[in-house]
Write an enzyme that holds these catalytic residues in place. Structure first.
Site, PDB file in Angstrom:
ATOM      1  N   CYS A  33       0.804  -1.218   0.000  1.00 47.65           N
ATOM      2  CA  CYS A  33       0.000   0.000   0.000  1.00 47.65           C
ATOM      3  C   CYS A  33       0.842   1.275   0.000  1.00 47.65           C
ATOM      4  CB  CYS A  33      -0.958   0.000   1.192  1.00 47.65           C
ATOM      5  SG  CYS A  33      -0.101   0.094   2.772  1.00 47.65           S
ATOM      6  N   CYS A 104      -3.227  -1.183   8.374  1.00 39.58           N
ATOM      7  CA  CYS A 104      -2.708   0.050   8.983  1.00 39.58           C
ATOM      8  C   CYS A 104      -2.529  -0.117  10.485  1.00 39.58           C
ATOM      9  CB  CYS A 104      -3.638   1.226   8.689  1.00 39.58           C
ATOM     10  SG  CYS A 104      -3.707   1.681   6.951  1.00 39.58           S
TER      11      CYS A 104
END
Length: 141
Positions: A33, A104
């Protein structure tokens, strides 16, 4: 859909920046990402309590929000208590994340651990369960 807490920590992140002469610094990233997190710790040598925690993150809103929340969760804790802050704790404190953004919260946990690892390496101490960070990212900015 993001929770109000995620949006609040993205819009008004806490503890952004660097610590001069930190006790420990950890940098982690996710090649998939493109998110990169750097966590800075200032640890009291006598009590082993995290006095200050700051971060710099390059990434999406969820990466910023999880970094911000992670700093809030470890400040005031001992290095051993900080070791127990998991990605699930970060997500719970933010009232959840969409499934595609769970990585995340994993990065936030890994950044804490990487900074703790740096601290233990500098001070020749051991924290039970702490492992060497998976990835080393160059310390260049």
């Amino acid at each position: 859909m993001y929770s109000e807490k995620v949006m609040e920590h993205f819009s008004n992140p806490r503890n952004v920046g660097e610590i001069e002469n930190p006790s420990g610094v950890g940098t982690v990233g996710n090649a998939k990402c493109g998110d990169i997190m750097r966590m800075y710790l200032d640890i009291d040598e006598d009590t082993k309590v995290i006095r200050e925690c700051k971060f710099k993150t390059f990434g999406c809103g969820a990466a910023v929000a999880t970094s911000s929340m992670a700093t809030e969760l470890v400040k005031g804790k001992t290095i051993y208590e900080a070791m127990e802050v998991t990605n699930r704790a970060v997500m719970a404190a933010l009232d959840g994340l969409p499934p595609v953004k769970v990585h995340c919260s994993l990065l936030a946990e890994e950044a804490i651990h990487a900074a703790l690892w740096d601290y233990t390496e500098k001070n020749g101490i051991e924290i039970k369960g702490l492992k060497k960070p998976k990835e080393d990212i160059n310390d260049e900015e």
